[in-house]
Design an enzyme around this catalytic site. Structure first.
Site, PDB file in Angstrom:
ATOM      1  CE  LYS A   1      67.481 -20.249 -15.258  1.00  0.00           C
ATOM      2  NZ  LYS A   1      67.428 -21.034 -16.480  1.00  0.00           N
TER       3      LYS A   1
ATOM      4  N   PRO B   1      56.242 -17.764 -12.090  1.00  0.00           N
ATOM      5  CG  PRO B   1      56.343 -17.160 -14.340  1.00  0.00           C
ATOM      6  CD  PRO B   1      56.535 -16.612 -12.972  1.00  0.00           C
ATOM      7  CB  VAL B   2      55.725 -23.610 -12.030  1.00  0.00           C
ATOM      8  CG1 VAL B   2      55.542 -23.113 -10.594  1.00  0.00           C
ATOM      9  CG2 VAL B   2      54.367 -23.947 -12.645  1.00  0.00           C
ATOM     10  CB  ALA B   3      56.978 -25.553 -16.217  1.00  0.00           C
TER      11      ALA B   3
ATOM     12  N   GLY C   1      61.239 -21.491 -17.562  1.00  0.00           N
ATOM     13  CA  GLY C   1      62.542 -21.149 -18.108  1.00  0.00           C
ATOM     14  C   GLY C   1      63.306 -20.107 -17.328  1.00  0.00           C
TER      15      GLY C   1
ATOM     16  N   GLY D   1      64.050 -20.756 -13.895  1.00  0.00           N
ATOM     17  CA  GLY D   1      64.610 -21.451 -12.743  1.00  0.00           C
ATOM     18  C   GLY D   1      63.876 -21.240 -11.442  1.00  0.00           C
ATOM     19  N   GLY D   2      62.563 -21.046 -11.480  1.00  0.00           N
ATOM     20  CA  GLY D   2      61.818 -20.785 -10.252  1.00  0.00           C
ATOM     21  C   GLY D   2      61.981 -21.865  -9.200  1.00  0.00           C
TER      22      GLY D   2
ATOM     23  CB  SER E   1      66.534 -24.258 -10.055  1.00  0.00           C
ATOM     24  OG  SER E   1      66.257 -25.349 -10.906  1.00  0.00           O
ATOM     25  CB  ALA E   2      65.363 -19.594  -7.721  1.00  0.00           C
TER      26      ALA E   2
ATOM     27  CG  ASP F   1      68.754 -24.054 -14.444  1.00  0.00           C
ATOM     28  OD1 ASP F   1      69.849 -24.018 -15.037  1.00  0.00           O
ATOM     29  OD2 ASP F   1      67.659 -23.932 -15.029  1.00  0.00           O
TER      30      ASP F   1
END
Length: 308
Positions: free
Chosen positions: A25, A110-112, A114, A116-117, A119-120, A152
């Site tokens: 996202k 990548p995590v954290a 921005g 929405g990894g 959340s997706a 998200d």
């Protein structure tokens, strides 16, 4: 590689695995309207989705397990804290006899970051469970779980371009052209909570005037060109960019690197960072820009693709 399931259960499923992509996202704009008295922040954001994604498989079965693979699997943390696991558990609490199963998450985003990894991933898990159990995507229980799992997750559940308002629960679909882009993450996590704390809003405080809240932004309509969209987006901003840069100054370096490429029409941070994106006139320019940044910053995560 982490796994988790019900103790004493080792049922092998012969069912075919179901597959979903968990697309990244991207917040093309992000306005923080204010902070509610309950502590949540009201937002207004134009959201698009990229053509890069994590991949989630589900082999239906009686137990719930999660295995993580892929280049960024080590960054996923404890399995019990993974939003895929959380979403599945919450849905199981609301749907009697919910068929669960074995999840395999191929982690490439990548995590954290921005985008929405997590959340997706959770949204993909809900779509897979909906398919496995014959649930409609607008099932109230599914929507309830999406909201409870993370702000998200509802927008990632539909994974369509939209204007997202409130705390992420109100979605107005948009028609976006396919926009060539380059996405860059410096591989430094930026916790969303820290960025909102750096924004420094008190409970009940508005960041914009009442008139601004009442007046809705008029975004380009169906059939609008990339140029029209870039012009409209350039008149807006991401209110979290400045506080995120105070926490991680490398975000400024990422934006500078994107702006230094040929053909970048608009460069901006997504979400709470640290991923930034640039929109280009065509895919060839985006590819050349991506290659330039990868050569100059081999440690960064870089993706050339399309937003829509």
């Amino acid at each position: 590689m982490a796994t988790r399931g019900n103790a004493g259960a080792n049922v092998q499923s012969t069912a075919l695995a179901l597959i979903e992509n968990a697309c990244a996202k991207v917040n093309l704009t992000l306005r923080v309207v204010g902070r509610r008295v309950d502590g949540y922040h009201d937002l207004e954001s134009v959201v698009a989705f990229a053509d890069c994604a994590d991949h989630l498989n589900l082999t239906p079965g009686s137990t719930l397990t999660l295995k993580t693979t892929g280049p960024l699997a080590p960054d996923c943390g404890e399995t019990g804290d993974n939003l895929v696991f959380k979403a599945a558990q919450l849905l199981g609490e609301r749907v009697p006899g919910l068929k669960l199963g074995d999840f395999t998450l191929d982690k490439v985003l990548p995590v954290a970051a921005g985008i929405g990894g997590g959340s997706a991933d959770a949204a993909a898990a809900l779509r897979l469970l909906a398919r496995a159990n014959g649930l409609a995507l607008d099932d109230k229980r599914l929507i309830e779980v999406a909201k409870q799992t993370g702000a998200d997750v509802p927008v990632c559940l539909s994974s369509g371009a939209c204007v997202m308002t409130g705390v992420g629960e109100t979605l107005l679909p948009l028609s976006l052209p396919k926009m060539p882009c380059v996405m860059v993450n410096p591989r430094i996590p930026v916790p969303t909570k820290d960025v909102f704390e750096a924004l420094g809003l008190r409970h009940g405080e508005l960041l914009v005037g009442v008139t601004d809240v009442i007046q809705a932004t008029a975004w380009p309509g169906d059939g609008a060109s990339i140029e029209e969209w870039v012009e409209a987006l350039a008149a807006a901003s991401n209110d979290l960019e400045a506080p995120a840069m105070r926490i991680q100054p490398v975000i400024g370096e990422v934006l500078s690197a994107l702006n230094a490429t040929n053909g970048a029409w608009l460069a901006r941070m997504s979400g709470s960072g640290a991923t930034c994106f640039a929109i280009f006139e065509n895919t060839a320019e985006a590819q050349r820009a991506s290659q330039k940044i990868q050569i100059e910053h081999p440690q960064w995560w870089v993706h050339a693709g399309v937003l829509s």
